[in-house]
Design an enzyme around this catalytic site. Structure first.
Site, PDB file in Angstrom:
ATOM      1  N   LYS A 164     -19.075  47.719 -23.797  1.00 43.27           N
ATOM      2  CA  LYS A 164     -18.283  48.020 -22.608  1.00 43.27           C
ATOM      3  C   LYS A 164     -17.864  49.489 -22.629  1.00 43.27           C
ATOM      4  O   LYS A 164     -17.567  50.036 -23.686  1.00 43.27           O
ATOM      5  CB  LYS A 164     -17.061  47.091 -22.567  1.00 43.27           C
ATOM      6  CG  LYS A 164     -16.301  47.106 -21.247  1.00 43.27           C
ATOM      7  CD  LYS A 164     -15.159  46.090 -21.255  1.00 43.27           C
ATOM      8  CE  LYS A 164     -14.383  46.096 -19.943  1.00 43.27           C
ATOM      9  NZ  LYS A 164     -13.262  45.135 -19.949  1.00 43.27           N
ATOM     10  N   SER A 171     -12.892  42.259 -15.837  1.00 44.83           N
ATOM     11  CA  SER A 171     -13.459  43.582 -15.735  1.00 44.83           C
ATOM     12  C   SER A 171     -14.749  43.791 -16.539  1.00 44.83           C
ATOM     13  O   SER A 171     -15.474  44.749 -16.278  1.00 44.83           O
ATOM     14  CB  SER A 171     -12.426  44.622 -16.203  1.00 44.83           C
ATOM     15  OG  SER A 171     -12.132  44.440 -17.568  1.00 44.83           O
ATOM     16  N   SER A 203     -10.478  39.366 -18.807  1.00 42.66           N
ATOM     17  CA  SER A 203     -11.605  40.257 -18.526  1.00 42.66           C
ATOM     18  C   SER A 203     -12.888  39.962 -19.297  1.00 42.66           C
ATOM     19  O   SER A 203     -13.934  40.512 -18.967  1.00 42.66           O
ATOM     20  CB  SER A 203     -11.198  41.714 -18.762  1.00 42.66           C
ATOM     21  OG  SER A 203     -10.521  42.219 -17.638  1.00 42.66           O
TER      22      SER A 203
END
Lengths: 500, 493
Positions: free
Chosen positions: A85, A160, A184
């Site tokens: 990420k 996210s 997330s």
């Protein structure tokens, strides 16, 4: 060697094959780099991606894996591709948190989890798209465009960690790292039909993760099956001398298989407050059938009431935004990031202009909210009250495990399946409600995971959330492992060509 | 207005107004590494040399508490007899400034580690210390012609902020309080205590009230006073300024001021309305600071004698006056110098003489010549040689002072100088008698005058003997021999 298609292997199998020399790390890397390159336009999972640059950077790691093989040193993730990420530091790579403000920023150091991944022999294949600074539930708040759901491109991947979930779902990589502040990892895992774990707060070092809500953030694994999820989790977990919120407890390797091979003696509880308004009927039905599967495996299912969970959305949005407003203060254009190039600015104007140009709408909204709740005269009414309420929620959840003998709490991961792109971007509240079931685990600091439990009539995946007491990751993974074996496999999204 | 004129006006207004002063003292700790990372703290490194991702505030970093800082902080708490909180909290103080890399300073706010200490002034007045907390220092901004630069070597260096109650009543008391704090941190070996290098920085809160009135006046805060003298000057100036306002019927405004050392005036930095909202909240990256009884005792066991205890011992054991004992212990190195010299000369030289010589002769040269500690020009051993020679009678007081002057200017040892200059005092009675006889012979008329009762003449005769001996005869023996010789001569006549 050409006979083995790396895509069909689990990460654990892939690592074993590379350790045995049946597969070369270099050829695994090339195989997956080709997949990422080919599939990228479909989903927009990766950002700042340049195939030649990634391949070049992998040379050293590929050599290290070869050296380890000659030395007969077993690397748990030897030659296993993984995507990271965009809010986790990898030395020398761009780490932009999908923000315009940080777009030119290259990390000066490796996050603790990245050091561990490198030492374990993993191949860092790319950086995944996300909601800017991890603020969002649909991956639409990215300066690099939204991620598309591999099961249906018109739908969101969740957020996210949308890029990480979609990359794993589309088999662009077998493993990915996400971060989870209020759901997330779990919510996009649910939307994309993959497995995602948010560990206990403090189980995985946060050093090198760009902080959003420091008291809530955890880095965690995403994978296509429980075994791989546990494999990656085992590499990530453990104490760290650079993170004082990391637990000193040294974790043992996860044992997935229960000796009994079933769930006898396990007390599974649903949460009454999570079964009411807002829950999609197909998702509810899917949960009921999952509970039936668990009962067939010998588990006892009960319902508990956690009345204070009703407060989790306001409590979360006060605490997380308060911490975020502070954590994001350092992005001021002084030392790194994109300083406004407008001429003739004085210092104060430079701050204002840099942050106005650099941050997206949702991030600005949350910084303002967080600044407000910490302001003189409002602190007690908001921050302080929310902090006290958080303790109440925490104790209430702990009480379920300690006093009511519940082993695992279950719920849908999200009230609905993946919604359509653009559907909720104008309505913050309805967007925030898509995290309504996941926030509690972050507030309480307990481990929680999402695993697929079916698809809805549109063919979109539905996620099952499991929550356990602190440091009970192994229990969650064991239950998930048993459940997984009695579920039809998710299969490969139709969008993914069978030959690549 | 000159400082001197200030002073005169000041004395006058004190009969009408009572100053109320509180000090906030920031003290840099000399731990090996910074508060939340392992960067060095040493002074004088190249700009940004002592930095790492943590103190640069790069994205993703986390603070990790340096426990040496906590131990140093505990030492200070014990030294001022304060209460140590078992669980204290680090908080974030938020504001934007280029030398503040994270956009917040990690400090302690509503739950500091230390409260309710005190410090006694020489007058016996006890000044309560409300609290001490730990915090990180900010970096330094350097403003050039066309650009500003930031040096973050200082960012993250540990500080103690020591907050007194508004209990000081004069600029002099403020000065004394600050000196005593400095002495304590130096005794504890937790800080250089150097105001010029900024390892001690001081803000003063000042208000005045009419004598006899209980309520406190409106206070102003003077920032960043960087020398003992400026602390005193700035507070004096501010008291006069406030008194002028009140005398003319104007209210004092609550403002933050900066002291300009060149002009000797304070200037308004910001008003109360402009004071920033720091939005303090507990730092979620750091757990509670836990200090249990066992840790407290472990630190206590490492503590050496503090100034107050040392002064008490000097008074009780060595019989020094309170004033001498206090002055000797004012600075740690001075006290150690005294003890070192004393241990080398005891019991030949009484402690009182050692103290006198150090407080007058030695300190004068030390200050005039701006010597630093530890003493290298006049070493404890050299000074001990001098005092031994004095008390054993081999040097007269006058000669000893001459020798000391030469020690101070050349750095040579006392014994070398005495030997080289042939300065040893002569105690040989026969040698003295011979010169005395000569003087009596050559000044027969003066001797006669003395014998008629003119006592003053005796001093003249002694002077003649000493002159001939170039000051080396033992003056007591010269006295005795001269009397003896005069009586003998008168008996003969």
């Amino acid at each position: 060697m050409a006979a083995i298609d790396p895509t069909t292997l689990k990460a654990s199998e892939l690592a074993a094959a590379v350790n045995r020399g049946e597969l070369r790390a270099g050829s695994v890397a090339d195989h997956y780099l080709n997949r990422v390159e080919t599939l990228h336009p479909l989903f927009n999972c990766h950002i700042h991606w340049d195939k030649a640059e990634v391949r070049n950077e992998l040379e050293k790691q590929i050599d290290a894996i070869e050296v380890a093989r000659y030395a007969k040193k077993y690397l748990p993730l030897a030659g296993v591709p993984i995507s990271i990420k965009d809010n986790i530091m990898v030395e020398g790579q761009i780490a932009a948190c999908a923000s315009r403000l940080l777009a030119p920023h290259r990390a000066a150091y490796d996050a603790t989890v990245i050091q561990k991944l490198k030492a374990a022999g993993a191949l860092l294949i790319g950086r995944t798209n996300m909601d800017e600074f991890a603020m969002g539930s649909s991956n639409e708040n990215s300066a690099f465009g939204p991620v598309h759901n591999p099961w249906n491109r018109r739908h969101v991947a969740g957020g996210s960690s949308g890029g990480s979930a979609a990359a794993v779902a589309g088999s662009l990589v077998p493993l990915a790292l996400g971060s989870d502040t209020g759901g997330s990892i779990r919510q996009p895992a649910s939307f994309c039909g993959v497995y995602g774990l948010k560990p206990t707060y403090g189980r995985v070092s946060r050093y090198g993760l760009v902080a959003f809500g420091s008291s809530l953030d955890q880095i965690g694994p995403l994978a296509r099956n429980v075994e791989d999820l546990a494999l990656l989790y085992d590499v990530l977990a453990g104490p760290d001398g650079r993170d004082s919120t990391a637990s000193q407890r040294v974790p043992l390797p996860t044992q997935l298989a229960l000796p009994s091979g079933n769930l006898k003696g396990l007390r599974v509880a649903t949460i009454r407050e999570f079964m009411g308004e807002g829950l999609d009927s197909e998702v509810r039905k899917s949960l009921e059938s999952a509970l039936e599967t668990m009962r067939q495996l010998g588990a006892e299912t009960v319902e508990v009431s956690l009345p204070h969970l009703a407060a989790s959305i306001p409590v979360y949005y006060i605490l997380a935004t308060a911490e975020a407003s502070s954590n994001l203060a350092r992005f001021d254009g002084v030392r790194y990031g994109a300083r406004s190039q407008k001429p003739g600015l004085n210092l104060k104007e430079m701050y204002l202009q840099t942050r106005s140009e650099g941050f997206g709408r949702e991030v600005k909204q949350r910084i303002m909210l967080g600044t407000y709740v910490l302001s003189a005269g409002y602190y007690d009414a908001y921050y302080n009250r929310a902090a006290r309420m958080r303790e109440v929620i925490k104790r209430e959840m702990e009480g379920v495990f300690e006093k009511e003998g519940v082993h695992v709490l279950v719920s849908p991961t999200a009230p609905t399946t993946a919604f359509e792109l653009g559907q909720k971007t104008q309505d913050s509240l309805s967007m925030y409600l898509s995290d309504v079931y996941t926030l509690a685990a972050n507030l309480a600091g307990i481990p929680a995971m999402s695993q697929p439990m079916g698809k809805d009539s549109k063919g979109l995946p539905i996620g099952l959330q499991l929550m356990g007491p602190s440091f009970a990751e192994e229990r969650l993974l064991q239950v998930a492992y048993q459940f997984e074996r009695h579920q039809p496999p998710m299969g490969v999204p139709d969008l993914i060509p069978s030959q690549l | 207005m000159s400082d001197h004129e200030n002073q005169e006006q000041f004395e006058g207004l004190l009969s009408r107004y009572e100053p109320v002063i509180g000090l906030e003292v920031h003290c840099q700790l000399k731990t090996e590494s910074k508060l939340f990372c392992s960067c060095k703290t040493q002074f004088g490194a190249l700009a940004n040399q002592n930095t790492c991702p943590v103190c640069l505030g790069l994205p993703g970093v986390l603070p990790f508490l340096n426990h040496q800082v906590v131990d140093y902080a505990i030492r200070m708490a014990i030294a001022i007899g304060a209460t140590v909180r078992e669980k204290s909290v680090f908080a974030r103080k938020q504001y934007f400034y280029p030398d503040l890399p994270k956009g917040y300073q990690i400090t302690q706010y509503d739950l500091p580690y230390c409260e309710n200490g005190h410090l006694a002034l020489n007058s016996g007045r006890v000044i309560p210390i409300e609290r001490i907390h730990m915090e990180e220092d900010a970096g330094k901004s350097i403003h050039g012609d066309n650009a500003s630069y930031v040096d973050l070597n200082r960012a993250g260096i540990p500080l103690l902020e020591i907050v007194s109650a508004p209990a000081l009543r004069s600029p002099l008391e403020a000065h004394e309080y600050l000196r005593k704090l400095r002495a304590i941190v130096r005794y504890l070996d937790i800080s250089d205590g150097n105001m010029e290098e900024g390892s001690i920085r001081c803000d003063a809160n000042v208000s005045i009230r009419r004598r006899g009135v209980k309520e406190l006046g409106v206070r102003t805060e003077i920032k960043n006073l960087n020398s003992f003298k400026n602390v005193e000057r700035a507070i004096t100036y501010e008291i006069i300024r406030q008194a002028d306002l009140l005398d003319s019927g104007t209210a004092v405004k609550q403002v933050t001021l900066l002291f300009d050392a060149a002009s000797g005036r304070t200037q308004v930095m910001r008003s109360k309305e402009d004071s920033p909202d720091y939005r303090y909240f507990p730092d979620p990256d750091l757990g509670l600071v836990q200090i249990d009884q066992a840790r407290l005792e472990a630190v206590r066991a490492t503590l050496t004698e503090l100034p107050v205890q040392k002064a008490k011992r000097f008074h009780e054991v060595f019989g020094l006056t309170d004033a001498d004992a206090l002055q000797l212990t004012d600075e740690k190195e001075l006290a150690l110098f005294f003890e070192d010299v004393l241990s080398r000369v005891s019991p030949i030289v009484p402690a009182k003489i050692v103290a006198n010589w150090i407080l007058t002769e030695y300190l004068r040269e030390h200050n005039n010549r701006q010597w630093t500690w530890p003493a290298t020009i006049v070493t404890p051993e050299s000074f001990a040689q001098l005092l031994r020679a004095l008390c054993e009678g081999t040097l007269s007081g006058k000669m000893a002072k001459m020798v000391f002057d030469e020690m101070a200017s050349t750095g040579a040892n006392a014994s070398e100088i005495i030997k080289l200059r042939g300065l040893l005092q002569i105690n040989d009675a026969d040698e003295i008698r011979a010169v005395v006889a000569q003087v009596v012979r050559e000044h027969a008329d003066q001797v006669a005058l003395y014998l008629t009762g003119k006592q003053k003449v005796f001093g003249f005769l002694v002077g003649q003997v000493l002159r001939l001996s170039q000051g080396r005869f033992n003056p007591g023996m010269v006295n005795d021999c001269l009397k003896e010789a005069i009586h003998e001569s008168s008996a003969k006549n």
